[in-house]
Design a protein around this motif. Structure first.
Motif, PDB file in Angstrom:
ATOM      1  N   ALA A 259      40.601  25.398  78.127  1.00 24.27           N
ATOM      2  CA  ALA A 259      39.217  25.768  77.809  1.00 24.27           C
ATOM      3  C   ALA A 259      38.587  24.742  76.882  1.00 24.27           C
ATOM      4  CB  ALA A 259      39.175  27.159  77.179  1.00 24.27           C
ATOM      5  N   ALA A 260      39.367  24.255  75.914  1.00 27.79           N
ATOM      6  CA  ALA A 260      38.859  23.224  75.004  1.00 27.79           C
ATOM      7  C   ALA A 260      38.564  21.936  75.769  1.00 27.79           C
ATOM      8  CB  ALA A 260      39.876  22.954  73.890  1.00 27.79           C
ATOM      9  N   LYS A 261      39.436  21.600  76.702  1.00 32.00           N
ATOM     10  CA  LYS A 261      39.258  20.371  77.475  1.00 32.00           C
ATOM     11  C   LYS A 261      37.986  20.427  78.312  1.00 32.00           C
ATOM     12  CE  LYS A 261      41.832  17.202  80.463  1.00 32.00           C
ATOM     13  NZ  LYS A 261      43.116  16.968  81.188  1.00 32.00           N
ATOM     14  N   GLN A 262      37.677  21.589  78.855  1.00 34.17           N
ATOM     15  CA  GLN A 262      36.457  21.737  79.655  1.00 34.17           C
ATOM     16  C   GLN A 262      35.198  21.494  78.814  1.00 34.17           C
ATOM     17  OE1 GLN A 262      36.761  25.634  81.427  1.00 34.17           O
ATOM     18  NE2 GLN A 262      38.058  24.927  83.119  1.00 34.17           N
ATOM     19  N   CYS A 263      35.330  21.704  77.504  1.00 37.32           N
ATOM     20  CA  CYS A 263      34.206  21.457  76.585  1.00 37.32           C
ATOM     21  C   CYS A 263      34.250  20.048  75.984  1.00 37.32           C
ATOM     22  CB  CYS A 263      34.221  22.481  75.451  1.00 37.32           C
ATOM     23  SG  CYS A 263      34.006  24.183  75.999  1.00 37.32           S
ATOM     24  N   GLY A 264      35.162  19.206  76.479  1.00 35.80           N
ATOM     25  CA  GLY A 264      35.284  17.847  75.966  1.00 35.80           C
ATOM     26  C   GLY A 264      36.045  17.762  74.664  1.00 35.80           C
ATOM     27  N   ASN A 265      36.891  18.764  74.394  1.00 38.27           N
ATOM     28  CA  ASN A 265      37.621  18.808  73.128  1.00 38.27           C
ATOM     29  C   ASN A 265      39.131  18.832  73.350  1.00 38.27           C
ATOM     30  OD1 ASN A 265      35.174  18.987  71.708  1.00 38.27           O
ATOM     31  ND2 ASN A 265      35.170  21.229  71.855  1.00 38.27           N
ATOM     32  N   LYS A 266      39.860  18.624  72.273  1.00 36.44           N
ATOM     33  CA  LYS A 266      41.308  18.808  72.243  1.00 36.44           C
ATOM     34  C   LYS A 266      41.659  19.693  71.055  1.00 36.44           C
ATOM     35  CE  LYS A 266      42.900  14.566  74.492  1.00 36.44           C
ATOM     36  NZ  LYS A 266      43.838  13.418  74.374  1.00 36.44           N
ATOM     37  N   ILE A 267      42.749  20.425  71.176  1.00 35.26           N
ATOM     38  CA  ILE A 267      43.232  21.221  70.049  1.00 35.26           C
ATOM     39  C   ILE A 267      44.286  20.421  69.302  1.00 35.26           C
ATOM     40  CG2 ILE A 267      44.494  23.296  69.361  1.00 35.26           C
ATOM     41  CD1 ILE A 267      43.176  24.780  71.650  1.00 35.26           C
ATOM     42  N   LYS A 268      44.090  20.280  67.999  1.00 31.80           N
ATOM     43  CA  LYS A 268      45.018  19.565  67.138  1.00 31.80           C
ATOM     44  C   LYS A 268      45.359  20.437  65.928  1.00 31.80           C
ATOM     45  CE  LYS A 268      44.894  15.652  69.446  1.00 31.80           C
ATOM     46  NZ  LYS A 268      46.111  15.081  70.083  1.00 31.80           N
ATOM     47  N   LEU A 269      46.580  20.285  65.422  1.00 30.82           N
ATOM     48  CA  LEU A 269      46.943  20.937  64.168  1.00 30.82           C
ATOM     49  C   LEU A 269      46.454  20.028  63.043  1.00 30.82           C
ATOM     50  CD1 LEU A 269      48.360  23.323  62.779  1.00 30.82           C
ATOM     51  CD2 LEU A 269      50.430  21.901  62.709  1.00 30.82           C
ATOM     52  N   VAL A 270      45.398  20.454  62.367  1.00 26.48           N
ATOM     53  CA  VAL A 270      44.699  19.581  61.413  1.00 26.48           C
ATOM     54  C   VAL A 270      44.863  20.101  59.990  1.00 26.48           C
ATOM     55  CG1 VAL A 270      42.430  18.702  60.700  1.00 26.48           C
ATOM     56  CG2 VAL A 270      43.037  18.814  63.137  1.00 26.48           C
ATOM     57  N   ALA A 271      45.245  19.201  59.102  1.00 27.63           N
ATOM     58  CA  ALA A 271      45.223  19.466  57.664  1.00 27.63           C
ATOM     59  C   ALA A 271      43.891  18.973  57.124  1.00 27.63           C
ATOM     60  CB  ALA A 271      46.367  18.730  56.975  1.00 27.63           C
ATOM     61  N   SER A 272      43.253  19.771  56.264  1.00 27.80           N
ATOM     62  CA  SER A 272      41.959  19.364  55.732  1.00 27.80           C
ATOM     63  C   SER A 272      41.856  19.697  54.252  1.00 27.80           C
ATOM     64  CB  SER A 272      40.818  20.050  56.498  1.00 27.80           C
ATOM     65  OG  SER A 272      40.866  21.455  56.319  1.00 27.80           O
ATOM     66  N   ALA A 273      41.068  18.885  53.555  1.00 26.55           N
ATOM     67  CA  ALA A 273      40.813  19.094  52.126  1.00 26.55           C
ATOM     68  C   ALA A 273      39.370  18.730  51.837  1.00 26.55           C
ATOM     69  CB  ALA A 273      41.748  18.222  51.290  1.00 26.55           C
ATOM     70  N   GLU A 274      38.674  19.632  51.150  1.00 24.21           N
ATOM     71  CA  GLU A 274      37.305  19.378  50.718  1.00 24.21           C
ATOM     72  C   GLU A 274      37.104  19.956  49.328  1.00 24.21           C
ATOM     73  OE1 GLU A 274      33.876  19.753  53.453  1.00 24.21           O
ATOM     74  OE2 GLU A 274      35.317  20.626  54.845  1.00 24.21           O
ATOM     75  N   PRO A 275      36.342  19.267  48.473  1.00 28.81           N
ATOM     76  CA  PRO A 275      36.026  19.842  47.167  1.00 28.81           C
ATOM     77  C   PRO A 275      35.268  21.162  47.330  1.00 28.81           C
ATOM     78  CG  PRO A 275      35.415  17.514  47.274  1.00 28.81           C
ATOM     79  CD  PRO A 275      35.731  17.942  48.676  1.00 28.81           C
ATOM     80  N   ASP A 276      35.566  22.104  46.462  1.00 32.55           N
ATOM     81  CA  ASP A 276      34.920  23.418  46.479  1.00 32.55           C
ATOM     82  C   ASP A 276      34.621  23.799  45.029  1.00 32.55           C
ATOM     83  OD1 ASP A 276      33.934  25.870  47.149  1.00 32.55           O
ATOM     84  OD2 ASP A 276      35.880  26.778  47.600  1.00 32.55           O
ATOM     85  N   GLY A 277      33.502  23.297  44.516  1.00 31.30           N
ATOM     86  CA  GLY A 277      33.201  23.481  43.104  1.00 31.30           C
ATOM     87  C   GLY A 277      34.170  22.687  42.260  1.00 31.30           C
ATOM     88  N   ASP A 278      34.870  23.356  41.349  1.00 23.34           N
ATOM     89  CA  ASP A 278      35.864  22.692  40.507  1.00 23.34           C
ATOM     90  C   ASP A 278      37.255  22.705  41.119  1.00 23.34           C
ATOM     91  OD1 ASP A 278      33.969  22.140  38.550  1.00 23.34           O
ATOM     92  OD2 ASP A 278      34.283  24.075  37.555  1.00 23.34           O
ATOM     93  N   SER A 279      37.383  23.261  42.317  1.00 23.64           N
ATOM     94  CA  SER A 279      38.690  23.333  42.963  1.00 23.64           C
ATOM     95  C   SER A 279      38.604  22.679  44.345  1.00 23.64           C
ATOM     96  CB  SER A 279      39.152  24.789  43.066  1.00 23.64           C
ATOM     97  OG  SER A 279      38.238  25.563  43.813  1.00 23.64           O
ATOM     98  N   TRP A 280      39.546  23.040  45.204  1.00 26.14           N
ATOM     99  CA  TRP A 280      39.619  22.443  46.540  1.00 26.14           C
ATOM    100  C   TRP A 280      39.798  23.535  47.583  1.00 26.14           C
ATOM    101  CZ3 TRP A 280      39.088  17.202  47.307  1.00 26.14           C
ATOM    102  CH2 TRP A 280      39.172  16.404  46.164  1.00 26.14           C
ATOM    103  N   ARG A 281      39.226  23.301  48.758  1.00 26.17           N
ATOM    104  CA  ARG A 281      39.474  24.150  49.913  1.00 26.17           C
ATOM    105  C   ARG A 281      40.484  23.417  50.798  1.00 26.17           C
ATOM    106  NH1 ARG A 281      34.737  24.931  51.122  1.00 26.17           N
ATOM    107  NH2 ARG A 281      34.359  23.508  52.851  1.00 26.17           N
ATOM    108  N   LEU A 282      41.673  23.969  50.901  1.00 20.56           N
ATOM    109  CA  LEU A 282      42.774  23.312  51.600  1.00 20.56           C
ATOM    110  C   LEU A 282      43.241  24.193  52.752  1.00 20.56           C
ATOM    111  CD1 LEU A 282      44.832  22.288  48.431  1.00 20.56           C
ATOM    112  CD2 LEU A 282      43.176  20.883  49.669  1.00 20.56           C
ATOM    113  N   GLU A 283      43.331  23.593  53.942  1.00 21.88           N
ATOM    114  CA  GLU A 283      43.707  24.366  55.129  1.00 21.88           C
ATOM    115  C   GLU A 283      44.589  23.557  56.055  1.00 21.88           C
ATOM    116  OE1 GLU A 283      40.348  27.501  56.422  1.00 21.88           O
ATOM    117  OE2 GLU A 283      39.747  25.410  56.679  1.00 21.88           O
ATOM    118  N   VAL A 284      45.439  24.267  56.764  1.00 18.62           N
ATOM    119  CA  VAL A 284      46.166  23.721  57.906  1.00 18.62           C
ATOM    120  C   VAL A 284      45.985  24.722  59.034  1.00 18.62           C
ATOM    121  CG1 VAL A 284      48.432  23.189  58.875  1.00 18.62           C
ATOM    122  CG2 VAL A 284      47.892  22.513  56.526  1.00 18.62           C
TER     123      VAL A 284
END
Length: 342
Positions: A259-284
């Protein structure tokens, strides 16, 4: 020539790869860097052995294929356990590649702690001691005259830690995303081809890239551990591994990938980090990314990282690593850096 008295903690894939490189490149090590690694002690699950003159590289490399352990070596210490190694061994360097225990960090945590207290340098390929005592170990290295490096713990041969610490000084991180686990990336690629999760895991195990228990990879914990080490190394993050929200790929289906491929996408296991005020938003978590984006083109056994910062705008890099030799090479580069810079 500088002879570096080296202790191998663990005779698994990484330290055996290190030995293979030394066999192939011993002359180059002398030529280019003026160093020779003398393996004065080696430890595995059976205990440890000591040889002040140094063990032959090939002898150590032949142990596991022959079904033998360190206990078969001359110099084996039958009445001592690995926690006593640093008390009776004189060495310069510990290569910590023991089996990681994610519940306790042992035995690598205690042994590396003791080594640093004695002024040895430590190169980590095992992540777990860093998860439990990152700042403590760093302090011990700085205060006792040794050194500590760990680039092999994050994406194998890809020099993520080196580039972040050496080349991106003084930046304010705006966003970081990465594909940090090649095994899950390979599994997702095989699912896209129509293979089952079970078949993909078996193939990854067959070539030695996945453990007998692959859940550490597929449930996202290995990726989270790498993100944690990056954050501790490169940012003001002072939290714990539990501050990272983790979702693995174990429930990703072939239908979702199609389904992702039909939309021109791929599914990846992604680690992400973004500042969130004085802390961080961290996800996998597994997410859809455009198939021709940087992360979308990290295919199969590739790992990659992209980040945005205030000074360098956008930086991305990736590598292909189906063979753990890249991780062994990262151990070597860290060992050379530590001993050359001292």
């Amino acid at each position: 020539m500088k002879k570096i008295r080296t202790v191998l903690f663990g005779l698994g894939t990484v330290n055996r790869g290190f030995l293979k490189i030394l066999i192939d490149k011993k002359a180059q090590m002398l030529n280019d860097h003026g160093v020779e690694f003398v393996i004065t002690a080696v430890a595995d699950s059976s205990g440890f052995s000591l040889n002040t003159d140094g063990y032959d590289y090939q002898l150590l490399l032949n142990l596991k294929p022959a079904g033998k352990k360190v206990s078969s070596l001359n110099g084996f210490q039958p009445d001592r356990n690995v926690h006593e190694m640093t008390e009776i061994i004189e060495a310069d360097l510990l290569l910590e590649s023991s089996t990681g225990n994610i519940v306790t960090g042992e035995p690598g945590l205690s042994v590396s702690r003791s080594a640093l207290k004695k002024g040895w340098s430590v190169v980590f390929a095992n992540k777990t001691p860093l998860l439990f005592a990152f700042y403590e170990l760093l302090h011990l290295a700085e205060s006792n005259g040794g050194g500590m490096k760990y680039s092999a713990t994050v994406c194998g041969g890809l020099p993520v830690i080196n580039v972040l610490q050496r080349d991106l000084k003084g930046v304010k991180l705006k966003k970081l995303r990465g594909v940090f686990n090649a095994t899950t990336n390979y599994i997702l690629q095989e699912l896209e081809k129509g293979e089952s999760m079970e078949e993909a895991i078996k193939e990854a195990q067959r070539i030695g890239a996945a453990e007998a228990d692959p859940t550490h990879d597929t449930h996202g914990h290995d990726t989270a551990n790498k993100l944690f080490i990056i954050m501790r190394s490169f940012t003001s993050f002072k939290g714990s591994i539990h501050d990272i929200a983790v979702t693995g790929i174990e429930h990703v289906t072939t239908e979702q990938i199609r389904a992702a491929k039909q939309c021109g996408n791929k599914i990846k296991l992604v680690a992400s980090a973004e500042p969130d005020g004085d802390s961080w938003r961290l996800e996998v978590k597994p997410i859809e990314v455009p198939q021709y984006s940087f992360l979308g083109t990290c295919d199969g056994w590739e790992m990659g990282i992209e980040l945005e910062s205030d000074l360098y705008e956008y930086v991305a890099m990736k590598n292909y690593e189906a063979d753990p030799l890249g991780t062994s090479a990262a151990v070597l580069r860290d060992a050379i850096d530590l001993k050359i810079n001292k």
